[in-house]
Design an enzyme around this catalytic site. Structure first.
Site, PDB file in Angstrom:
ATOM      1  CB  ILE A  13     104.137  30.339  61.833  1.00 32.93           C
ATOM      2  CG1 ILE A  13     105.219  29.393  62.322  1.00 32.93           C
ATOM      3  CG2 ILE A  13     103.281  30.848  62.982  1.00 32.93           C
ATOM      4  CD1 ILE A  13     106.208  28.958  61.279  1.00 32.93           C
ATOM      5  NE  ARG A  36      92.260  38.814  63.574  1.00 34.29           N
ATOM      6  CZ  ARG A  36      93.132  39.714  63.142  1.00 34.29           C
ATOM      7  NH1 ARG A  36      93.075  40.934  63.621  1.00 34.29           N
ATOM      8  NH2 ARG A  36      94.058  39.411  62.258  1.00 34.29           N
ATOM      9  CE  LYS A  89     110.621  34.563  66.025  1.00 32.25           C
ATOM     10  NZ  LYS A  89     110.432  34.988  64.590  1.00 32.25           N
ATOM     11  CG  ASP A 167     109.686  38.182  63.003  1.00 32.47           C
ATOM     12  OD1 ASP A 167     109.025  37.926  64.023  1.00 32.47           O
ATOM     13  OD2 ASP A 167     109.647  37.465  61.978  1.00 32.47           O
TER      14      ASP A 167
HETATM   15  P1  NAP Z   1     100.864  36.181  60.043  1.00 35.11           P
HETATM   16  O1  NAP Z   1     100.604  35.087  59.076  1.00 35.11           O
HETATM   17  O2  NAP Z   1     101.007  37.571  59.545  1.00 35.11           O
HETATM   18  O3  NAP Z   1      99.788  36.253  61.201  1.00 35.11           O
HETATM   19  C1  NAP Z   1      99.374  35.144  61.933  1.00 35.11           C
HETATM   20  C2  NAP Z   1      97.926  35.295  62.305  1.00 35.11           C
HETATM   21  O4  NAP Z   1      97.801  36.102  63.463  1.00 35.11           O
HETATM   22  C3  NAP Z   1      97.064  35.999  61.275  1.00 35.11           C
HETATM   23  O5  NAP Z   1      96.749  35.132  60.234  1.00 35.11           O
HETATM   24  C4  NAP Z   1      95.882  36.411  62.120  1.00 35.11           C
HETATM   25  O6  NAP Z   1      95.096  35.268  62.280  1.00 35.11           O
HETATM   26  C5  NAP Z   1      96.502  36.698  63.466  1.00 35.11           C
HETATM   27  N1  NAP Z   1      96.642  38.140  63.690  1.00 35.11           N
HETATM   28  C6  NAP Z   1      97.369  39.021  62.974  1.00 35.11           C
HETATM   29  N2  NAP Z   1      97.270  40.270  63.504  1.00 35.11           N
HETATM   30  C7  NAP Z   1      96.476  40.133  64.586  1.00 35.11           C
HETATM   31  C8  NAP Z   1      95.985  41.041  65.546  1.00 35.11           C
HETATM   32  N3  NAP Z   1      96.325  42.334  65.517  1.00 35.11           N
HETATM   33  N4  NAP Z   1      95.197  40.567  66.508  1.00 35.11           N
HETATM   34  C9  NAP Z   1      94.882  39.266  66.568  1.00 35.11           C
HETATM   35  N5  NAP Z   1      95.318  38.352  65.667  1.00 35.11           N
HETATM   36  C10 NAP Z   1      96.097  38.781  64.708  1.00 35.11           C
HETATM   37  O7  NAP Z   1     102.172  35.853  60.918  1.00 35.11           O
HETATM   38  P2  NAP Z   1     103.055  34.555  60.980  1.00 35.11           P
HETATM   39  O8  NAP Z   1     104.112  34.663  59.954  1.00 35.11           O
HETATM   40  O9  NAP Z   1     102.233  33.329  61.055  1.00 35.11           O
HETATM   41  O10 NAP Z   1     103.773  34.841  62.381  1.00 35.11           O
HETATM   42  C11 NAP Z   1     103.102  34.739  63.622  1.00 35.11           C
HETATM   43  C12 NAP Z   1     104.160  34.577  64.697  1.00 35.11           C
HETATM   44  O11 NAP Z   1     104.931  33.422  64.398  1.00 35.11           O
HETATM   45  C13 NAP Z   1     105.128  35.757  64.757  1.00 35.11           C
HETATM   46  O12 NAP Z   1     105.452  36.056  66.083  1.00 35.11           O
HETATM   47  C14 NAP Z   1     106.368  35.246  64.010  1.00 35.11           C
HETATM   48  O13 NAP Z   1     107.558  35.825  64.490  1.00 35.11           O
HETATM   49  C15 NAP Z   1     106.305  33.756  64.342  1.00 35.11           C
HETATM   50  N6  NAP Z   1     106.963  32.919  63.337  1.00 35.11           N
HETATM   51  C16 NAP Z   1     106.726  33.073  62.000  1.00 35.11           C
HETATM   52  C17 NAP Z   1     107.412  32.300  61.083  1.00 35.11           C
HETATM   53  C18 NAP Z   1     107.179  32.419  59.594  1.00 35.11           C
HETATM   54  O14 NAP Z   1     107.894  31.755  58.823  1.00 35.11           O
HETATM   55  N7  NAP Z   1     106.221  33.187  59.125  1.00 35.11           N
HETATM   56  C19 NAP Z   1     108.335  31.360  61.524  1.00 35.11           C
HETATM   57  C20 NAP Z   1     108.507  31.183  62.882  1.00 35.11           C
HETATM   58  C21 NAP Z   1     107.818  31.964  63.782  1.00 35.11           C
HETATM   59  P3  NAP Z   1      93.544  35.240  62.118  1.00 35.11           P
HETATM   60  O15 NAP Z   1      93.250  35.932  60.819  1.00 35.11           O
HETATM   61  O16 NAP Z   1      93.373  33.775  62.130  1.00 35.11           O
HETATM   62  O17 NAP Z   1      92.927  35.929  63.288  1.00 35.11           O
END
Ligand code: NAP
Length: 307
Positions: A13, A36, A89, A167
């Site tokens: 995101i 990280r 969120k 989610d």
């Molecule tokens: P993601 O790609 O799986 O993770 C986002 C980043 O968070 C990872 O690249 C990592 O970044 C960091 N991370 C993951 N686990 C961690 C941990 N245990 N401790 C510290 N950092 C950690 O997730 P995402 O889809 O972007 O979603 C992140 C948030 O945005 C969620 O709450 C989700 O509900 C929300 N969201 C997502 C979307 C979507 O379409 N994916 C849409 C709207 C909102 P680093 O490697 O850079 O540390």
């Protein structure tokens, strides 16, 4: 004044939405990222939030685009260092975490914003306005998507605090709580847990409401083929359908509006206005419904899930 901002968590995101929205908003400058694993070309990089807070006291706002489980610790550190905070969120993995952050922000005299991006979809205000002068007879949310397509390999969604199908489902609840002219509360729920996972893959929710309308939500992550992010509402003056997660509004069978993808631009505009007024926005109503579903929901065990 341009607000200096750091973005934490460079995942899906952050790259799809946050970085473009920040660079398009002249009220913010992206000064640093914390990751990280990843870097962003031309932007200072820190491995930890502690390093960021120590090295860059001039950065006034920290935007957290990490999953809900680690978010509290990052947010608390930023608030304790006197920085404004923007939360993806869901704003935390529990209500108590979020209330603690809200108190911390108040004590520190900074702003905190629990963002609900789906609320900022273009057609949501139109539907809210239309509903304000009508009586709801029936409301049905159908949020059915293919988890393999939208969350490939994301293990955190299956771990405690990851919320499973809530989610995406919480996005529908964030719209519901925005468009209704009155509060509702959960009456009953059924949650389906794959036998090898800690969070649900499907949920059905039934809401009590002051107009005694049937109000239901169906969330399912096993949907192949066409995906559904729809809210269908029957009223005393015709039916409205909000589809594509809030981007398309049809009333009485006629398309009223097809919006643009402005959700994250609108979120950062809202953050800029909160910073100017020194206020916070921590509406927890979507998360309350999710927590109630985990509390009230009947639990069914279903087939194991593997990517
Ligand atoms: P993601 O790609 O799986 O993770 C986002 C980043 O968070 C990872 O690249 C990592 O970044 C960091 N991370 C993951 N686990 C961690 C941990 N245990 N401790 C510290 N950092 C950690 O997730 P995402 O889809 O972007 O979603 C992140 C948030 O945005 C969620 O709450 C989700 O509900 C929300 N969201 C997502 C979307 C979507 O379409 N994916 C849409 C709207 C909102 P680093 O490697 O850079 O540390």
């Amino acid at each position: 004044m341009v607000e200096k901002l750091a973005l934490v968590g460079i995942g899906k995101i952050a790259r799809d939405q946050h970085i473009p929205a920040i660079s398009d908003n002249p009220e913010f400058s992206l000064e640093a990222v914390v990751s990280r694993n990843a870097t962003v070309d031309g932007v200072q990089h820190f491995k930890t939030v502690d390093e960021l807070l120590e090295a860059r006291p001039d950065i006034t706002t920290v935007s957290l685009a990490i999953p809900p489980q680690p978010r509290f610790d990052y947010a608390a550190k930023a608030l304790n260092a006197g920085r404004n905070v923007m939360l993806e969120k869901p704003p935390g993995q529990s209500l108590a975490e979020c209330f603690t952050l809200e108190t911390l922000a108040r004590e520190q005299g900074v702003s905190i914003f629990a963002t609900w991006h789906s609320r900022y979809a273009d057609c949501v205000p139109d539907l809210r306005e239309w509903l304000s002068s009508r009586t709801i007879k029936k409301l049905e949310i159908v949020w059915k998507e293919d988890v393999r397509k939208w969350h490939p390999g994301q293990e955190w969604i299956w771990e405690p605090g990851g919320m499973g199908v809530f989610d995406p489902g919480i996005n529908a609840l964030s719209i519901l709580t925005e468009i209704l002219p009155f509060p509702v509360h959960l009456k009953s729920a059924k949650l389906e847990f794959p036998e090898n996972r800690a969070t649900p893959i499907a949920a059905s929710l039934d809401f009590a409401n002051p107009v005694n309308a049937q109000m239901r939500a169906e969330f399912d992550w096993r949907q192949e083929g066409p995906q559904s992010w729809d809210i269908v509402i029957d009223t005393d003056d015709g039916a409205a359908t909000l589809s594509h997660g809030g981007a398309l509004l049809t009333i009485g069978g006629q398309q009223i509006k097809q919006g643009q993808d402005n959700e994250y631009a609108n979120l950062y505009a809202r953050m800029a206005s909160l910073l100017k007024s020194g206020k916070s926005d921590m509406d927890m109503s979507p998360l309350i419904h999710v927590c109630d579903a985990f509390s009230l929901g009947e639990r069914l065990v279903t087939d194991p899930f593997h990517y």
